[in-house]
Motif scaffolding. Sequence first.
Motif, PDB file in Angstrom:
ATOM      1  N   THR A 269      55.971 -88.127 -17.254  1.00 40.02           N
ATOM      2  CA  THR A 269      54.741 -88.584 -17.884  1.00 40.02           C
ATOM      3  C   THR A 269      54.950 -88.694 -19.387  1.00 40.02           C
ATOM      4  N   THR A 270      54.287 -89.657 -19.970  1.00 39.83           N
ATOM      5  CA  THR A 270      54.358 -89.813 -21.431  1.00 39.83           C
ATOM      6  C   THR A 270      53.203 -89.093 -22.125  1.00 39.83           C
ATOM      7  N   TYR A 271      52.359 -88.440 -21.307  1.00 44.55           N
ATOM      8  CA  TYR A 271      51.208 -87.743 -21.899  1.00 44.55           C
ATOM      9  C   TYR A 271      51.675 -86.551 -22.736  1.00 44.55           C
ATOM     10  N   LYS A 272      51.034 -86.377 -23.853  1.00 40.23           N
ATOM     11  CA  LYS A 272      51.310 -85.232 -24.710  1.00 40.23           C
ATOM     12  C   LYS A 272      49.994 -84.738 -25.288  1.00 40.23           C
ATOM     13  N   LYS A 498      51.017 -87.071 -31.297  1.00 39.49           N
ATOM     14  CA  LYS A 498      51.410 -87.944 -30.189  1.00 39.49           C
ATOM     15  C   LYS A 498      51.365 -89.389 -30.675  1.00 39.49           C
ATOM     16  N   LYS A 500      50.619 -93.355 -29.791  1.00 44.76           N
ATOM     17  CA  LYS A 500      49.892 -94.224 -28.875  1.00 44.76           C
ATOM     18  C   LYS A 500      50.069 -95.669 -29.333  1.00 44.76           C
TER      19      LYS A 500
END
Length: 559
Positions: A269-272, A498, A500
């Motif tokens: 996942t690229t979520y941070k 992060k 985006k």
Amino acid sequence: MIGFIGALSSEQETVIAENSVLHLNLDAQITEQQVDNPFEGLPVLGGEVASVGLIELKEALRKAKDDTKIKGIYLTVSYPMTGFATLEEIRMSLIDFKSSGKWVVAYGDMMSEAAYYLASAADKVYMNPQGDVEWNGLAIEVSFFKRMFEKLEIKPQVFRVGEFKSAVEPFMLDKMSNENRLQLTETINSIYDYVVTQVATARGIDKAKLREMSDKMLVRNAKQAVEYGLIDSLLYDDQLTAELKNRLALADDADIKFVKLNKYRKSYTTYKAAKSEIAVIVGDGEIMPGKGSDGIIGGDKFAEQVRKARENDKVKAIVIRVNSPGGSFQASDIMWREITLAAQIKPVIASMGDYAASGGYYMAMGCDTIVAQPHTITGSIGIFSVLFDASDLMTNKLGITTEQVKTGEFGEMITISRGLTDNEKAVWQRKTEEGYEVFTSKAAEGRNMDVEELKKVASGRVWTGTQAKERGLVDVLGGFDDAINLAAEAAGVSDDYKVKYYPQKQPFFQELMLQLEENSKVNALQKELGMFYPYYLQLQRVQHYNGTQARLPFELSIH
């Protein structure tokens, strides 16, 4: 059919096996961002050409560097479809991957100069025994339209300003002027000098020897490539497989667990979780008014994205990622305005790709710091105006005539149905000169330079990133990651942020439906116009240049 599409679009969690190898096939169209295409590689509409997003590729290499299940990278590359600045971004990521102690092995049946430049970052470079590697220097190819216009009976009406005249050569000449040839020779030598320097470092070959090999084309087959040190060994597929198994400590009868890029991207996942955000606003393609689309930067939409990032308190810094040869002067100025407003509130860093020229430079010059690759084609600070008199094309080839009634001395100022009067031409010349003053004065303000000093490196002159830095047009030679780090440092959020990306890409099937709709319109036009449809396409292309332009003055191909 609906079930088939649903199956293709469904996301499945990917589990990476131990002792895996990330397989990167970079014989693809490499763009700034990727549109995931479930048809890729299939003989159906939209699946013919493989594509790789640079941002997604760099992200995958960062993940793979620390992924204990990924033991190394197998890179296959022969003809990557991208520019040298993009290749440098990938090389830097491969070198960073190797810093973890993991290996990179490159292989190709054939290798273009660009492919070899990328492959030279690997620990080992192998080639098919009957393969070939290009190492004979770079060339710039420029397209000229003069004879096309003559055949189509279109008369370009050109307005220019400044000492540098190449901005309109493609419309007026059928070959380079001596001045333009000198400029492009300096440009290509600047790019190639950096390429040779990097290859010399990677391969441990003397730079002067590499240049001699290139200038005299001493490497003409795979065997000579090994003799001169460009290639490590010549291997058939079975021998390459044995080499990879040896690196993985596998038995002869074991299978190598290859993981392709698209599959690997689904394994993480690229979520941070972070309170602070760095907004990366990507501008990739020609600059046009309006909303834009893939390959087109819409001035209004891009400006809106910058404005939203400026007004969003979570966004602590902005990176403007530019890969553009320019385009509409007005659209460029609209984006510049929003970028300068944002820079008054929070750090704004420009990151240049393969091109950031003319209107592309216009976007960057309002930023606090400009980061470019040594290979980036930038500068071209200047504008020109072109209007096309297509009255003979319309009359003689399409059978269309027009007549105009007007209330005063001046008629419609942007028209293809007639030539301009002398008074109208004078208005366009003044308008072009005024636009040039606007461009150069804003560039000088953004770069903290005297206007007259700025004009010495303007007039439409093209520079590489290296040349631009020497002349104060660029601050830092580096890549996209450097721009992100600079933005984080300037915002004081280096420890917790992060990234985006904007604008967010449309889902593939939404893009596909739009393409199918567009195709239906094209088919209808083809049936309606018949044999005249090719002339219509040429006319549409010409209209993109109508009016005042801040764009790279020629279609430039480096190979």
